[in-house]
Each structure stands twice: as structure tokens, then as C-alpha cells.
Design a protein around this motif. Structure first.
Motif, PDB file in Angstrom:
ATOM      1  N   LEU A  37       4.741  -0.412   8.856  1.00  0.00           N
ATOM      2  CA  LEU A  37       4.250  -0.102   7.513  1.00  0.00           C
ATOM      3  C   LEU A  37       4.231  -1.349   6.640  1.00  0.00           C
ATOM      4  N   TYR A  38       5.259  -2.190   6.770  1.00  0.00           N
ATOM      5  CA  TYR A  38       5.402  -3.344   5.884  1.00  0.00           C
ATOM      6  C   TYR A  38       4.702  -4.592   6.421  1.00  0.00           C
ATOM      7  N   ARG A  96      -0.967  -0.882   3.321  1.00  0.00           N
ATOM      8  CA  ARG A  96       0.301  -0.146   3.325  1.00  0.00           C
ATOM      9  C   ARG A  96       0.122   1.325   2.947  1.00  0.00           C
ATOM     10  N   LYS A  97      -0.833   1.587   2.087  1.00  0.00           N
ATOM     11  CA  LYS A  97      -1.046   2.985   1.677  1.00  0.00           C
ATOM     12  C   LYS A  97      -1.444   3.831   2.882  1.00  0.00           C
ATOM     13  N   CYS A 104       1.432   4.243   5.273  1.00  0.00           N
ATOM     14  CA  CYS A 104       2.399   5.203   4.718  1.00  0.00           C
ATOM     15  C   CYS A 104       1.919   6.640   4.937  1.00  0.00           C
ATOM     16  N   CYS A 135       2.706   7.511  -1.659  1.00  0.00           N
ATOM     17  CA  CYS A 135       2.164   6.375  -0.910  1.00  0.00           C
ATOM     18  C   CYS A 135       1.253   5.488  -1.760  1.00  0.00           C
TER      19      CYS A 135
END
Length: 497
Positions: A454-455, A460-461, A464, A493
Motif C-alpha cells: 500500500l505504501y 495509495r487510494k 487501500c 481511503c
């Protein structure tokens, strides 16, 4: 045990180890003299003395001492620490952490072994502590001589009681332990191919889930899953939250069938989560009306296998007969009759997933609150969700904000909701803190490597949303158009402005 009221009624003082509390003057004494206490600390001590041997929750302390729901949990824990420090400074008989004991998931209490009623004239004042009259000393010597003589006569009795005494203190030591090890257990599923046994399987789920979630010596891994609060017990053969596979040391599975003689057979299989190997197995054979007895025996056997300091909860024989599907009863019937603790937890969960009106939900909330103003953590969280369904969104969010929510195991869904609350308030620091906690808590159901992805990705949205879609893949409400739950995930998110 309400030793405080007993002391007042009998005009006695209360000895706590070698410290004496005078309930009439609300004063505390040690051998060195009076110990100054603030009114709040006195009130806190009196709550403990009113519930000797019975844990008092932080919520109960807040209601009794502060009479407010807006006091932080930390205020209570700080006051408990202060009382312990006072005992540590002024007593020579015991460890202060064993005078005021932390009982996991339940609160704090003073064990009966450290407390007793004494005559009022035995109160220790500064003068009494510094000098003792000669007549008292002579009398004390005579009593000691008489006691020595009698001890010879009762030596044989002492020998006979030695084993019992050792057993008592061994158990007391376990009960008074500050750090209590917990078994990390996951309730997995009940395999039952006979549709006629679905009602029995439902009762088994309800009893087992309640017993294990209320044990202070079991970390019920199911409660760490974001799906734990989103599943009805009637929905499928799995227990709610059974996907928390990365948070357990053991998985408990059941096979249920009826033999040719009409007996029910319950095969209980305890697997090691890491290897999948069977660590323990037993088959219980019983008649349909004997289900409660079978569950009680199962709990006793597991308590023995895990060497728990205190046995897993058992039930009265009639309890299983009270658990029936929501579809086979009416809300008016449930509202009209008294309910056991098992029923309250069971029906709160089941009603959450039923088609009730907002008014009906509010009636149920009122009944539960009337029955017990301070609810256990898992029931509190379910009530918060029922409150949301009743249309009282603001109150539901306030329930999730309360420190009481911290009493449950780390749960990604609860962290998500708390993150959204702080986003709405404009508190970026707390939003980001809960954002990190929520995603970290997903490691109970999703491999940690996936969370790290995710990171490391550019979007990232989307990463997530994909994680939460995976974590909640078997939740029916996610698939519904304009799902309130999924809207909450989208809000979570979305990058913070």
C-alpha cells in the motif's frame, strides 16, 4: 462482596493488609499515622471495598466516582496507580499490585485474602503507632504462651490441612498475578451437512462464542477481524471473524452429526495454527436437550488442556433452549421477557442484521441499557452499530469515540470508524494515527507484505480500497448499491486534504 456496607453496619474498620480504613471518618491509617487521601481517591477505594473479589470495570468506576460519561479511561488508571503507590509506600505485608489486582478485560479488584473487618478500637492512630501500654504487652505475652501450648495439640490438624493450604495459596497466586498469559484461540467453523441440525449448530455457536469471548485468559482472535461485527451467526457455518488466521495459535473446529440411534455427536478438533496439525481431539455424544451440558464439558476440557488459572464459563442447563433464530420469534416477545447475558449478546448481533424499523432498534437499545447500564466491550460495539441503524448516527459515533472501545482487541473496522470521526472533526494528527492503526490491524486477515505494498505504490487510494475489498469480501452489505459501509471505506481511503 460489599465489605464496605458490612463494616458500616457492624461499626467496624477495614484492614487492607496492614493498612486500616475507617469508613465512618473516611480516613486511611498506616503504622506511621494517617495517610492523606483526596475525595476522589477515597471514593475510588470505597468502590473497590464495595466489590471485594469482584472486578470493577473502568466504566463502573467512572459512573460511581465521576458520574459522567466524558471522563477519560486514563483518569481512572492514573488514580488506580496512585492508590497502588500509596499502598507501596505504607505497607510491608504485600506487593501493591497484588492488593489492587488488574483483571484482564474486567477491571480491578481487591482480593478477599488481603482484607478483613476489625474492631473499631483497633484503628491505628499516630499515638497508638508510637507506644504500647505495658499492660497490653503483658497480656500479649500470656496470649502468645497459650497459643504456643494450643499449637502443640493441633499439630496433627495442621499437617492434614497442609496440602489444602498449599493448594489455596497456589491458586491465589495465580488469581493475583499482574500479567496473565492468554491463549490466542480462533473459533473456526461447524461442519454440519444435516439441515435439521442447523438450530443446534446455531446454539453451539452462540454459547461457544459467548464463553470464550468473556474468558480473561483467552485472546479470542475472531474479535481482531474487521468482519467480526459484520456477520450474523445464522449466515454460514463459520464463526464471525474466523478469517483472522494470522492472529491465533490454535483454531477450534467442530463436526456435528446425528447417528443411527438418534444421538448427536460433536467432534471437537483443536489445530495448531502454524502447522495445521491436530493438537487435541474429542467426541461428545449427547441427546439434543443435553447440548448445554456438552458445551460445559467441552469448556472444562479446554480449560484443563490449556491449564487456565480459571475455568472457561459454564452455563445453566436451560440456557440453550432460549436461543432460537430471530426469524422464529418476534421483537415484542424479546422485549417482554427477561433475558440472560447470552441472549442479550446473541439477539443484539442477530437483530443488527434483521429488517427492523428505527423505532424497533431504539426499543431494543433501551431494553439492553435498562438491564445493564455498563455493557461488556463486544456488546458495546454491537450496540454502537445498532444505534447507527436506528438512525442516531451522532450517538453511534460518540459511542465509538469513548475510551471503552479500547477494551476490545485491535480491530481494523473500529480503527477505520475512529479515523473517519477524526477526519470529520478536522483532526489530522488523530486521523493519520488511526489510519495507520487500521491498516496495520488488517494483518490479522491479510499477509503483512500486502499491507506494505500500500505504501510503496503510486496510487495509495486504489491500493487501500483493494485491501479493504479483500478484507471484507464475504460481507453481503458491501455488494449493495450505495452501501453505507463501503462509503465509509471510501472516505477512509481518500487522501487527507
Amino acid at each position: 462482596m460489599n465489605l464496605l456496607e458490612q463494616a458500616k453496619a457492624e461499626h467496624c474498620n477495614i484492614a487492607i493488609a496492614d493498612i486500616i480504613y475507617n469508613p465512618h471518618e473516611k480516613s486511611l491509617y498506616s503504622l506511621q499515622g494517617e495517610i492523606p487521601l483526596e475525595p476522589r481517591n477515597i471514593a475510588l477505594l470505597e468502590v473497590l471495598l464495595s466489590n471485594v473479589d469482584n472486578p470493577t470495570s473502568i466504566e463502573e468506576f467512572i459512573d460511581a466516582v465521576w458520574e459522567s460519561q466524558y471522563i477519560s479511561k486514563n483518569v481512572v488508571t492514573n488514580r488506580i496507580s496512585l492508590l497502588r503507590n500509596l499502598f507501596r509506600q505504607h505497607t510491608q505485608q504485600a506487593d501493591s499490585t497484588k492488593i489492587i489486582v488488574t483483571y484482564p478485560k474486567r477491571g480491578y479488584y481487591i482480593p478477599q485474602s488481603f482484607i478483613q473487618l476489625i474492631a473499631k478500637d483497633q484503628t491505628i492512630s499516630p499515638n497508638q503507632a508510637s507506644e504500647t501500654p505495658p499492660a497490653t504487652i503483658l497480656k500479649s505475652k500470656k496470649l502468645r504462651y497459650l497459643g504456643w501450648s494450643l499449637s502443640v495439640l493441633f499439630a496433627s490438624l495442621t499437617l492434614l490441612l497442609a496440602v489444602h493450604t498449599w493448594s489455596h495459596f497456589s491458586q491465589q497466586a495465580k488469581n493475583n498475578a499482574l500479567h496473565v498469559p492468554q491463549v490466542r484461540l480462533l473459533l473456526d467453523n461447524i461442519v454440519c451437512e444435516d439441515e435439521a441440525l442447523s438450530a443446534t449448530a446455531l446454539k453451539l455457536k452462540a454459547l461457544t462464542l459467548y464463553a470464550h469471548s468473556s474468558s480473561p485468559f483467552i485472546h479470542l482472535s475472531n474479535m481482531s477481524s474487521p468482519s467480526f461485527y459484520l456477520h450474523s451467526l445464522s449466515e454460514h457455518c463459520h464463526f464471525p471473524g474466523s478469517d483472522a488466521e494470522f492472529d491465533s495459535d490454535y483454531r477450534l473446529r467442530f463436526n456435528l452429526w446425528k447417528d443411527e440411534h438418534g444421538n448427536l455427536n460433536l467432534e471437537s478438533l483443536l489445530h495448531l495454527s502454524a502447522s495445521g496439525r491436530v493438537a487435541w481431539r474429542k467426541i461428545y455424544r449427547f441427546k439434543s436437550h443435553q447440548l448445554t451440558e456438552a458445551v460445559n464439558q467441552l469448556n472444562a476440557d479446554l480449560s484443563d488442556y490449556f491449564k487456565l488459572p480459571q475455568a472457561i464459563k459454564t452455563f445453566s442447563n436451560h440456557v440453550s433452549g432460549l436461543i432460537i433464530p430471530v426469524a422464529n420469534t418476534t421483537l415484542s416477545d424479546l422485549l417482554a421477557r427477561p433475558l440472560t447475558d447470552v441472549e442479550v449478546l446473541f439477539y443484539t448481533r442477530e437483530l443488527l442484521f434483521s429488517n427492523q424499523t428505527e423505532t424497533d432498534f431504539k426499543k431494543w437499545i433501551a431494553k439492553v441499557k435498562e438491564r445493564e447500564s455498563t455493557t461488556p466491550p463486544d456488546l458495546h460495539m454491537l450496540l454502537a452499530l445498532v444505534t447507527y441503524r436506528s438512525g442516531d448516527v451522532e450517538r453511534s459515533l460518540r459511542m465509538l469515540e469513548r475510551e471503552y472501545a479500547a477494551e476490545i482487541p485491535d480491530n481494523a473496522l473500529i480503527f477505520l470508524l475512529q479515523a473517519n470521526i477524526n477526519r470529520e472533526k478536522g483532526n489530522k494528527q488523530m486521523f493519520l494515527a488511526y489510519y495507520l492503526k487500521a491498516n496495520s490491524a488488517l494483518t490479522t486477515t491479510i499477509p503483512a507484505e500486502r499491507i506494505f505494498d500500500l505504501y510503496s505504490g503510486s496510487d495509495r487510494k486504489k491500493a487501500c480500497l483493494d485491501l479493504w475489498q479483500e478484507a471484507l469480501s464475504d460481507i453481503k452489505s458491501i455488494q449493495k448499491p450505495k452501501s453505507v459501509l463501503w462509503q465509509g471505506v471510501e472516505t477512509f481511503c481518500r487522501p487527507y486534504p
